[in-house]
Scaffold this motif. Structure first.
Motif, PDB file in Angstrom:
ATOM      1  N   UNK A  70      69.959 -67.693  23.134  1.00  0.00           N
ATOM      2  CA  UNK A  70      68.982 -66.382  22.224  1.00  0.00           C
ATOM      3  C   UNK A  70      69.152 -67.023  21.226  1.00  0.00           C
ATOM      4  N   UNK A  71      67.456 -67.443  20.127  1.00  0.00           N
ATOM      5  CA  UNK A  71      67.682 -67.510  19.142  1.00  0.00           C
ATOM      6  C   UNK A  71      67.504 -66.159  18.101  1.00  0.00           C
ATOM      7  N   UNK A  72      68.823 -66.435  17.562  1.00  0.00           N
ATOM      8  CA  UNK A  72      69.013 -64.713  16.602  1.00  0.00           C
ATOM      9  C   UNK A  72      68.321 -64.744  15.824  1.00  0.00           C
ATOM     10  N   UNK A  73      67.277 -63.437  15.364  1.00  0.00           N
ATOM     11  CA  UNK A  73      66.531 -62.884  13.779  1.00  0.00           C
ATOM     12  C   UNK A  73      66.753 -61.746  13.883  1.00  0.00           C
ATOM     13  N   UNK A  74      66.495 -61.590  12.322  1.00  0.00           N
ATOM     14  CA  UNK A  74      66.617 -60.086  12.214  1.00  0.00           C
ATOM     15  C   UNK A  74      65.335 -59.397  12.779  1.00  0.00           C
ATOM     16  N   UNK A 188      78.996 -62.624  24.809  1.00  0.00           N
ATOM     17  CA  UNK A 188      80.735 -63.646  24.614  1.00  0.00           C
ATOM     18  C   UNK A 188      79.377 -64.711  24.446  1.00  0.00           C
ATOM     19  N   UNK A 189      80.049 -65.879  23.836  1.00  0.00           N
ATOM     20  CA  UNK A 189      78.989 -66.842  22.938  1.00  0.00           C
ATOM     21  C   UNK A 189      79.504 -67.677  22.241  1.00  0.00           C
ATOM     22  N   UNK A 190      78.663 -68.711  22.559  1.00  0.00           N
ATOM     23  CA  UNK A 190      78.862 -69.589  21.131  1.00  0.00           C
ATOM     24  C   UNK A 190      78.120 -69.854  20.417  1.00  0.00           C
ATOM     25  N   UNK A 191      78.235 -70.714  19.264  1.00  0.00           N
ATOM     26  CA  UNK A 191      76.793 -70.524  18.664  1.00  0.00           C
ATOM     27  C   UNK A 191      76.769 -72.401  18.041  1.00  0.00           C
ATOM     28  N   UNK A 192      75.427 -72.397  18.635  1.00  0.00           N
ATOM     29  CA  UNK A 192      74.815 -73.231  18.998  1.00  0.00           C
ATOM     30  C   UNK A 192      74.059 -74.174  17.086  1.00  0.00           C
ATOM     31  N   UNK A 193      73.114 -73.550  16.712  1.00  0.00           N
ATOM     32  CA  UNK A 193      73.057 -73.806  15.177  1.00  0.00           C
ATOM     33  C   UNK A 193      73.017 -72.733  14.054  1.00  0.00           C
ATOM     34  N   UNK A 209      69.858 -68.091  13.802  1.00  0.00           N
ATOM     35  CA  UNK A 209      70.548 -69.445  14.624  1.00  0.00           C
ATOM     36  C   UNK A 209      70.257 -69.268  15.770  1.00  0.00           C
ATOM     37  N   UNK A 210      70.734 -70.074  16.395  1.00  0.00           N
ATOM     38  CA  UNK A 210      71.064 -69.902  17.889  1.00  0.00           C
ATOM     39  C   UNK A 210      72.180 -69.894  18.492  1.00  0.00           C
TER      40      UNK A 210
END
Length: 404
Positions: A70-74, A188-193, A209-210
């Protein structure tokens, strides 16, 4: 004159005598004993074959990737006032954790304004309802006929009811916008960027971020038509085919168990292969009690896929089977027989033979120059048996000589 003759004749006499003696010795020497040289048969290595039931494996390879990325966006704009310690490259988070917090002041104000507007609309509705009741009572006191809708103020009442619904909708939007200032982890996950930090102002739609989901990993595995002949795609699409993934981690061999979840259903136009997808649960071992090796995203792995079953199959190294599709069988008479066999499948190391050989037959594993049917050969155990027999005979002769 006689002295000179003596001096010249004595050496000649000595040489003549020596020649005579040599001739006598040579003629009296016994001739060398002739021994017949036994020509031994060609020595070969052979191994007995056995039929077996087995499950064919199909080998492939691929790169581990997350099933969910997922690409997080606001959804709203504002200044970043808080960033979680886990929102950093490689950081691990749980579903619902706050990753980024935007400033809430303006959205809190909008919420209060929406609540006030809803209260005003409800008050106006109650007032209009009261007016409608008064108008109905007045109409009844004057006339006995039914009152018209305008006389009962029904249009005004509908308007106020619509104003209430609009105010409720504005309040709901204000609440959602306030909630959207808090960016939470969807799984549940981890941060790529990570693309934002404290104090940065972001607008609606800005990328933060991703992130990758760590509940399930996927590996795309290319398969050729030849590989597909040994797989049941119905089992593949029903998540019933097991896959073993292997690679080296920190200099050691590591393995994981996966399952084929599906096939992509379309051949790659360039490579002419069909991709199937294997899934691995909990690759980062985040569940309670999980053990083993972490399977990092981006790691290249080898895959061994369990395929169809084979019955009564003889497995031989590739070098044992000749180019013309024959093998060299050693008969009970220690003769070579060129046997035609049926190869069902071949891989980098072995041929899988389904007919032409029976269990217990000896197949040569050593190279034989110009073999032919009926060629006599011998096996290492034949020499061992012959030596043992010779030793026993020698011991018997010695024992008989000792008794004499």
């Amino acid at each position: 004159m006689s002295n000179a003759l003596k001096r010249g004749g004595i050496p000649l006499l000595i040489v003549a005598i020596a020649a005579v003696i040599a001739a006598v010795m040579i003629s009296s020497k016994a001739p060398p004993e002739k021994k017949d040289v036994e020509e031994k048969a060609f020595l070969v290595q052979a191994t007995p074959v056995e039929k077996q039931d087995l499950t064919y494996t199909v080998n492939s390879q691929g790169t581990v990737k997350p099933k969910v990325a997922t690409t997080l966006s606001t959804q709203v704009g504002g200044k970043v006032v808080e960033v979680s310690d886990t929102f950093i490259e490689g950081g691990m988070f749980r579903k619902g954790d706050v990753l980024v917090q935007l400033e809430q002041s303006d959205y809190t104000t909008d919420l209060k304004a929406a609540e006030a507007e809803l209260a005003r609309a409800k008050a106006a509705l109650e007032e209009e309802q009261a007016r409608g009741k008064v108008a109905e009572e007045e109409w009844r006191s004057v006339k006995s006929s039914p009152a018209p809708e305008l006389g009962l103020r029904k249009p005004q009442l509908a308007k106020e009811m619509a104003n209430v619904r609009a105010a409720e909708a504005q309040l709901e939007r204000a609440k959602r916008n306030l909630e959207r200032t808090t960016i939470r982890a969807p799984y549940d996950g981890l941060v790529k960027s990570k693309l934002v930090d404290l104090g940065q102002f972001v607008t609606a739609g800005s990328q933060l971020g991703s992130i990758f989901g760590t509940e399930l990993a996927e590996v795309r595995l290319p398969l050729t038509d030849k590989d597909l002949a040994y797989l049941d795609l119905n089992l593949v699409n029903n998540n019933q085919t097991e896959v073993t993934l292997t690679t080296r981690v920190a200099g050691r061999d590591a393995a994981w168990t996966a399952k084929l979840a599906r096939s992509e259903g379309v051949l790659d136009e360039q490579r002419r292969v069909l991709y199937v997808v294997a899934t691995v649960e909990d690759p980062y071992l985040r569940k309670a009690g999980a053990e083993g090796n972490v399977l990092n995203f981006g790691r290249f792995v080898q895959a061994s896929i369990g395929g169809n079953k084979g019955t009564d199959v003889v497995v031989l190294p590739r070098e044992v089977v000749r180019l013309d599709g024959t093998v060299l069988v050693v008969t009970d008479n220690r003769e070579i027989e060129l046997r035609n066999v049926t190869i069902q499948r071949s891989d980098e190391k072995y041929h899988y033979i389904v007919s032409g050989l029976d269990s217990g037959e000896l197949v040569t594993t050593s190279a034989i120059p110009n073999p032919y049917n009926g060629m006599v050969v011998r096996l290492p155990e034949d020499d061992a048996e012959q030596n043992e027999s010779t030793d026993e005979a020698t011991e018997t002769e010695l024992a008989v000589s000792g008794e004499r």
